[in-house]
Design a protein around this motif. Structure first.
Motif, PDB file in Angstrom:
ATOM      1  N   GLY A   1       0.775  -1.235   0.058  1.00  0.00           N
ATOM      2  CA  GLY A   1       0.019  -0.080  -0.036  1.00  0.00           C
ATOM      3  C   GLY A   1       0.822   1.150  -0.257  1.00  0.00           C
ATOM      4  O   GLY A   1       0.672   2.217  -0.752  1.00  0.00           O
ATOM      5  N   GLN A   2       1.696   1.224   0.930  1.00  0.00           N
ATOM      6  CA  GLN A   2       2.979   2.417   0.872  1.00  0.00           C
ATOM      7  C   GLN A   2       3.442   2.540  -0.381  1.00  0.00           C
ATOM      8  O   GLN A   2       3.669   3.850  -1.078  1.00  0.00           O
TER       9      GLN A   2
ATOM     10  N   LYS B   1       2.508   1.734  -3.277  1.00  0.00           N
ATOM     11  CA  LYS B   1       1.262   2.182  -4.223  1.00  0.00           C
ATOM     12  C   LYS B   1       1.091   3.634  -4.040  1.00  0.00           C
ATOM     13  O   LYS B   1       0.781   4.499  -5.050  1.00  0.00           O
ATOM     14  N   ALA B   2       0.964   4.136  -2.926  1.00  0.00           N
ATOM     15  CA  ALA B   2       0.865   5.665  -2.616  1.00  0.00           C
ATOM     16  C   ALA B   2       1.665   6.386  -3.154  1.00  0.00           C
ATOM     17  O   ALA B   2       1.439   7.529  -3.869  1.00  0.00           O
ATOM     18  N   VAL B   3       3.116   5.947  -3.166  1.00  0.00           N
ATOM     19  CA  VAL B   3       4.165   6.792  -3.916  1.00  0.00           C
ATOM     20  C   VAL B   3       4.117   6.465  -5.170  1.00  0.00           C
ATOM     21  O   VAL B   3       4.009   7.723  -5.816  1.00  0.00           O
TER      22      VAL B   3
ATOM     23  N   HIS C   1       1.288   6.376  -7.320  1.00  0.00           N
ATOM     24  CA  HIS C   1       0.244   7.137  -7.597  1.00  0.00           C
ATOM     25  C   HIS C   1       0.406   8.462  -7.624  1.00  0.00           C
ATOM     26  O   HIS C   1      -0.129   9.462  -8.340  1.00  0.00           O
ATOM     27  N   ARG C   2       1.165   8.919  -6.416  1.00  0.00           N
ATOM     28  CA  ARG C   2       1.433  10.317  -6.083  1.00  0.00           C
ATOM     29  C   ARG C   2       2.519  10.811  -7.236  1.00  0.00           C
ATOM     30  O   ARG C   2       2.150  11.713  -7.772  1.00  0.00           O
TER      31      ARG C   2
END
Lengths: 242, 242, 242
Positions: free
Chosen positions: C16-17, C19-21, C23-24
């Motif tokens: 999840g972390q 993917k957060a990076v 996507h950002r």
């Protein structure tokens, strides 16, 4: 929206490769994992789960449904159009209950074939590309089928079995709660289980059943695990007492 | 960005249905799975995990947080605004540590209700629609609450327990490493465990603790599994020796 | 498209972390989970899996590959450019088979460093930001390396071991089926196993091997589980009989 209903799991390569195909061939369409752990290699139990959960999605949704123990053999590949939803998957009974409960439905045999079709992964090579085309509004080559060819008329309207155990240990049956008498008692593993509105209405440790958020009768134990307390797993038989 | 923090698992229907709602009601907003296996039915342990991991996300993030053993009962539904992040979830202590560590925070009771609210799945029916509205910049109906109403003032600032075991067998505590003395020794399962910068600094097979990438004290065994070597699981108590 | 190949699991915080990076830093680029359960802490077995499955993706794909037991130590961070794909990950042999099978390849050491680099999570802090930049068409700071520096020349071209067991209990070997004689017999756990086109060609309960949908020799039991029937797990040795 494209919805995945499979027994593939999420962590290994199967769901990922299907999504790669879907994103490439239907860019921008959201892909949702509904079940990646439907009853393994069990189209019959999966059919009751699919009918209950697929109906929650709005018309226009494309559902790719792959519980497919006969992959590589002679079973047909299908598109079922039911109440405005499009279900794509193998002809093994998986769509029987969707068909039976639909107000309007038609079924097609997929005759389109990809350039490369593996023997063991039609989810990736056949069903995902077909689903992507449907989500784009196209119609891959398919022929209208006589419904009798795909029916499983001997399956019951509701299944008195456990069809899924969730991570809280709650055991979902294939029974629609609305079809049961209000005071129905379920018998599982020899225990009589009464109905409750929700598990917090029942003393801790007591088994109960209730209508879950998708209409199925679900067996739980307040502040406990029904699977462990009652020895339930997918396939366990249930009885209904009036 | 919308972030999910739940005990729902990813493979079954719960996370998928929440994402279907989020994609429909906040199209184009990325949805990230932070934890789908937060401590099950355990808002207290989850609160320390959420405080440590939620703070990693930038202001503007909406976090949907559903560890909700009281669903269907009388507990409130909350929006916590803390340091520019918006946390949506049940009133059961889950937001206590986020609140306590925030430079600025306000809490609201959600009074908006959907047309259909199931008794057992407020994540899908209530929290996800509210999160989608917040991600779109709207404000669903909610009332400012006096913080005293939601506090768990008796919970410690840091939790000397295991709050998560990851797939390598590393055991995360609810202790912020920066609050521990540099030479702190942790005692777990009767073993004294010294600090290391990272596990590769320690001989194979030896337990160690270190500050993990989100600031928590984490117990590991170099080239081994701390959970098995030390008998640790979520809820195991830890002691701190100077 | 960005593809993730890790041993992180999906449910905890690591994927999840990342993917957060992603996507950002690369908004709008689809991110696909290929494997989140590659052989844990085992770059050698993972290398054969990666070579087989990575090659399925088209040129232009960025693959973030993190099986990284040496994180926090002195191992290099690499970008491998192979047949138009970009592989990002640690220098521990993970890219050996991709390199060896590529028609054209170059390898770079990543010299770019983020402002904050944790000791234990380079996937989030280093490899994901680099992958996002590559997916945007940028080149983070990196230096061309002499390939000899990263090679594992003593590893075999194909690995006669189980490298993955899927959720059906099928056991994938590190052997490319196309490199085996058509009538090759595999020996696993003392049992001689013949080839079949697909498992439905074989009597129920009988072990067989076949070429799977990504070219690997895979051991299965028709209507059974090969892992349980034969006692196979990742790392189990296989023999090839002519």
């Amino acid at each position: 929206m494209i919805v995945l209903f499979t027994d593939f799991g999420l962590e290994g390569p199967y769901t990922g490769q299907m999504k790669a195909v879907l994103h490439r061939e239907a860019p921008g369409v959201p892909v949702i994992d509904l079940f990646a752990d439907a009853p393994r290699q069990n189209p019959r139990a999966s059919a009751y789960l699919l009918a209950a959960y697929g109906a929650w999605f709005p018309a226009g949704t494309v559902l790719v449904c792959v519980i497919d123990p006969g992959v590589g053999g002679a079973r047909r590949a299908l598109i079922l159009e039911a109440d405005g939803r499009l279900y794509v998957g193998p002809d093994n009974g998986l769509f029987e209950l969707v068909w039976r409960r639909a107000a309007a439905a038609r079924v097609f045999e997929i005759t389109w074939r990809p350039e490369q079709l593996s023997a063991s992964f039609h989810g990736r090579d056949l069903f995902a590309p077909v689903a992507a085309r449907l989500a784009r509004g196209e119609r891959p080559a398919a022929e209208l089928l006589s419904p009798e060819l795909i029916r499983r008329a001997d399956w019951p309207d509701d299944l008195a079995e456990i069809v899924y155990v969730d991570r809280y240990g709650n055991a979902l049956t294939g029974l629609r709660a609305a079809r049961l008498p209000a005071d129905a008692v379920l018998i599982a593993a020899g225990r009589r289980i009464a109905r409750a509105r929700t598990f917090s209405d029942t003393p801790p440790g007591t088994p109960l059943w209730y209508e879950n958020s998708n209409g199925l009768a679900e067996i739980a134990v307040n502040l406990g695990r029904a699977d462990e307390a009652l020895g339930l797993e997918t396939g366990s038989k249930i009885e209904i007492a009036a």
